[in-house]
Write an enzyme that holds these catalytic residues in place. Structure first.
Site, mmCIF file in Angstrom:
data_model
loop_
_atom_site.group_PDB
_atom_site.id
_atom_site.type_symbol
_atom_site.label_atom_id
_atom_site.label_comp_id
_atom_site.label_asym_id
_atom_site.label_seq_id
_atom_site.Cartn_x
_atom_site.Cartn_y
_atom_site.Cartn_z
ATOM 1 N N ALA A 221 0.828 -1.288 -0.070
ATOM 2 C CA ALA A 221 -0.029 -0.107 -0.096
ATOM 3 C C ALA A 221 0.911 1.368 -0.103
ATOM 4 O O ALA A 221 1.936 1.391 0.642
ATOM 5 C CB ALA A 221 -0.815 -0.223 1.055
ATOM 6 N N CYS A 222 0.269 2.406 -0.497
ATOM 7 C CA CYS A 222 0.775 3.682 -0.597
ATOM 8 C C CYS A 222 1.156 3.906 1.042
ATOM 9 O O CYS A 222 0.191 3.809 1.738
ATOM 10 C CB CYS A 222 0.115 4.733 -1.066
ATOM 11 S SG CYS A 222 0.525 6.450 -0.997
ATOM 12 N N PRO A 223 2.278 4.599 1.496
ATOM 13 C CA PRO A 223 3.433 5.137 0.196
ATOM 14 C C PRO A 223 4.801 4.102 0.587
ATOM 15 O O PRO A 223 5.760 4.471 0.295
ATOM 16 C CB PRO A 223 3.791 6.333 1.331
ATOM 17 C CG PRO A 223 3.689 5.886 2.705
ATOM 18 C CD PRO A 223 2.502 4.793 2.908
ATOM 19 N N MET A 224 4.471 2.899 0.875
ATOM 20 C CA MET A 224 5.683 2.068 0.677
ATOM 21 C C MET A 224 6.524 1.840 -0.208
ATOM 22 O O MET A 224 7.555 1.935 -0.402
ATOM 23 C CB MET A 224 5.192 0.447 1.397
ATOM 24 C CG MET A 224 4.743 0.460 2.882
ATOM 25 S SD MET A 224 4.179 -1.119 3.311
ATOM 26 C CE MET A 224 6.148 -1.896 3.096
#
Length: 206
Positions: free
Chosen positions: A10-13
């Site tokens: 998932a964002c921001p990974m």
């Protein structure tokens, strides 16, 4: 050439992990990042511009995109690097005077489920900044994020270990029935919260 598989992340990974690899190789190697959505492609393309890297992308399927970073001239990196405001002094990785204020266990409206995903991503992103905030304040629904059951505890505990002061409103914990559920940081009061906010060089609110 290095390859980083960020599919399912998932964002921001994807951005944070890619930035970490770019720093490890000093932006001198080609890196391919695999992601599963077009938004991640756009975010990585923007990162490349900030880091002074050349970038290209290719769609392999509806759930697989390859974003390729190649060394650039570095000019954009110097211009695009995030820097602390002049009034914020960074010492031992802590931005003195920078205070993050979180008043809800959700970020934005009206979708509650999305809001909880966003606030989790926000705290994770804060924990991965080069300069961490000096203080984080949690009140009202935000108090749930420092208490038992919060999905952000690992990131908050990491920041506390690095020297970030984490304060949670005691009145809020009591009202929510969480007086004995605090898992990270210390209990605070409204006077101290106001003092921290009025004395801040920079307030950050999600």
């Amino acid at each position: 050439m290095k390859q980083l598989d960020m599919r399912g992340k998932a964002c921001p990974m994807p951005v944070i992990e890619t930035k970490k690899v770019l720093e490890e190789v000093k932006k001198a190697e080609e890196i391919t990042v695999l992601v599963d959505n077009e938004i991640a492609v756009q975010n990585l393309t923007k990162l490349a511009g900030h880091e002074g890297m050349n970038v290209s992308s290719e769609k392999h399927s509806d759930k697989e995109y390859a974003v390729v970073f190649t060394p650039g001239d570095g000019a954009a990196a110097e211009a695009g690097e995030a820097q602390a405001p002049a009034e914020v002094k960074v010492e031992d990785g802590i931005a003195k005077g920078r205070v993050v204020v979180i008043a809800s266990d959700k970020m934005g409206e009206p979708d509650e489920e999305l809001g909880k995903i966003l606030i989790k991503g926000f705290i994770y992103a804060v924990s991965r900044q080069e300069a961490l905030p000096e203080t984080m304040l949690f009140y009202n629904g935000g108090a749930k994020l420092t208490a038992e059951g919060s999905e952000s505890l690992e990131d908050l505990k990491y920041m506390a270990e690095q020297g970030v002061e984490i304060l949670t409103c005691g009145t809020c914990l009591k009202h929510l029935g969480m007086e004995d559920k605090l898992q990270v940081g210390a209990v605070s009061n409204m006077y101290e919260i106001v003092e921290k906010m009025t004395g801040a060089a920079l307030l950050v609110r999600p």
